[in-house]
Design an enzyme around this catalytic site. Sequence first.
Site, PDB file in Angstrom:
ATOM      1  N   SER A  61       0.694  -1.326  -0.158  1.00 57.87           N
ATOM      2  CA  SER A  61      -0.009   0.062   0.085  1.00 57.87           C
ATOM      3  C   SER A  61       0.820   1.345   0.241  1.00 57.87           C
ATOM      4  CB  SER A  61      -1.004   0.097   1.186  1.00 57.87           C
ATOM      5  OG  SER A  61      -2.129  -0.530   0.953  1.00 57.87           O
ATOM      6  N   LYS A  64       0.906   3.521  -3.072  1.00 58.03           N
ATOM      7  CA  LYS A  64      -0.440   4.399  -3.151  1.00 58.03           C
ATOM      8  C   LYS A  64       0.018   5.521  -3.277  1.00 58.03           C
ATOM      9  CE  LYS A  64      -3.728   0.762  -1.557  1.00 58.03           C
ATOM     10  NZ  LYS A  64      -4.147   0.156  -0.334  1.00 58.03           N
ATOM     11  N   TYR A 189      -2.379  -2.533 -10.871  1.00 53.79           N
ATOM     12  CA  TYR A 189      -2.244  -2.431  -9.117  1.00 53.79           C
ATOM     13  C   TYR A 189      -1.435  -3.393  -8.474  1.00 53.79           C
ATOM     14  CZ  TYR A 189      -4.191  -2.445  -4.476  1.00 53.79           C
ATOM     15  OH  TYR A 189      -4.281  -2.447  -3.069  1.00 53.79           O
ATOM     16  N   TYR A 241      -4.722   3.118   7.649  1.00 49.74           N
ATOM     17  CA  TYR A 241      -5.845   2.594   7.795  1.00 49.74           C
ATOM     18  C   TYR A 241      -6.701   2.850   9.188  1.00 49.74           C
ATOM     19  CZ  TYR A 241      -3.860  -0.111   4.271  1.00 49.74           C
ATOM     20  OH  TYR A 241      -2.994  -0.490   3.044  1.00 49.74           O
ATOM     21  N   VAL A 259       1.191  -3.931   3.754  1.00 49.19           N
ATOM     22  CA  VAL A 259       1.054  -5.358   4.078  1.00 49.19           C
ATOM     23  C   VAL A 259       2.520  -6.098   4.086  1.00 49.19           C
ATOM     24  CG1 VAL A 259      -1.315  -5.470   4.336  1.00 49.19           C
ATOM     25  CG2 VAL A 259      -0.214  -6.175   2.144  1.00 49.19           C
TER      26      VAL A 259
HETATM   27  N1  GLU Z   1      -1.541  -5.267  -2.413  1.00 46.57           N
HETATM   28  C1  GLU Z   1      -2.336  -5.182  -1.142  1.00 46.57           C
HETATM   29  C2  GLU Z   1      -3.604  -5.557  -1.484  1.00 46.57           C
HETATM   30  O1  GLU Z   1      -4.462  -4.972  -2.180  1.00 46.57           O
HETATM   31  C3  GLU Z   1      -2.052  -4.066  -0.410  1.00 46.57           C
HETATM   32  C4  GLU Z   1      -2.973  -3.746   0.830  1.00 46.57           C
HETATM   33  C5  GLU Z   1      -2.021  -2.891   1.922  1.00 46.57           C
HETATM   34  O2  GLU Z   1      -0.684  -2.877   1.865  1.00 46.57           O
HETATM   35  O3  GLU Z   1      -2.380  -2.800   2.779  1.00 46.57           O
HETATM   36  O4  GLU Z   1      -4.651  -6.269  -0.694  1.00 46.57           O
END
Ligand code: GLU
Length: 305
Positions: A61, A64, A189, A241, A259
Amino acid sequence: MQELLCRLVAECRDACSSGGVASYIPELAKADPRMLGVSVLTTERTFFQGGDASFPFTMQSISKLISLALAIEELGEDHVFERVGMDPTADPFNSIMRLEMVRPHRPQNPLINAGALVILSLLPYRDSKTRIAVVLAWARRLLGNNAITVHEPTYISEKNTSDRNRSLAFFLRSVGSLKGDVEDLLDTYFRQCSMSVTTKELAFLGMVLALDGIDPFSGERLLRRATARVLRALMATCGLYDGSGEFAVRVGIPAKSGVGGGIVAAVPGRMGIGVFGPALDGKGNSVGGMAVLEHLSARGNLRVL
Ligand code: GLU
């Protein structure tokens, strides 16, 4: 500083045992949960490191931030935030629930999965190949490393186990919040989430944001001041989050987690920090990484929130 970082890693390593590695992406489940590392970049342009600072992991994430910066720079803040909100959410990062309940069906912010998918769909490039080439080029500049690439095994692993992200993307298209070829978009993505870094590159990115968009070594402007500030504000409110509030109270520094176990943090005007610890809490945030940041913030008097 070097000594302090080594000490912090040693002190915080035990905290990792209360977390677990991400298992919904099989490649991430292979990580060693006891790994923990930190890099710090200061205004003297010196990197300090402790623990497993040079071990490669995928951005997940944290990536992003890269595509959001690109979208704001290319399309403008107004255009981007017409399609994605800027408010925190108390739901998990991959939640679908609120998307259906809230009208218009707009993801609450660009740092949850639904928001990141909409951001990527706004980029005016033909297909995934072109889109990821531009995202990679931006990542290399903002991370200060021209050799950044996609970790193919993680990309494939994520692509093969992507029911939730597929559901989000198809739902978003069904309500008109996202346009274009969904499979192609998901491909970008998964690739952006699988970009491989170490804590050193995260510390560089943190410093670029801490300096309002300036490359800490060359002095070149990489982002408009306003873009860097938007990113920092979203990191402070939505970066961890549904754990963002607690992190703000405990650590008090704008940050973004992934993650894969990474967290990037930006101390305005002072410092960029990257941490890595693949053992996560129930919200998807690195347990050891948060502990290192909490101690570093307290001992270095880094709190800005
Ligand atoms: N690639 C992970 C997903 O889409 C990213 C989520 C994250 O890092 O929080 O689930």
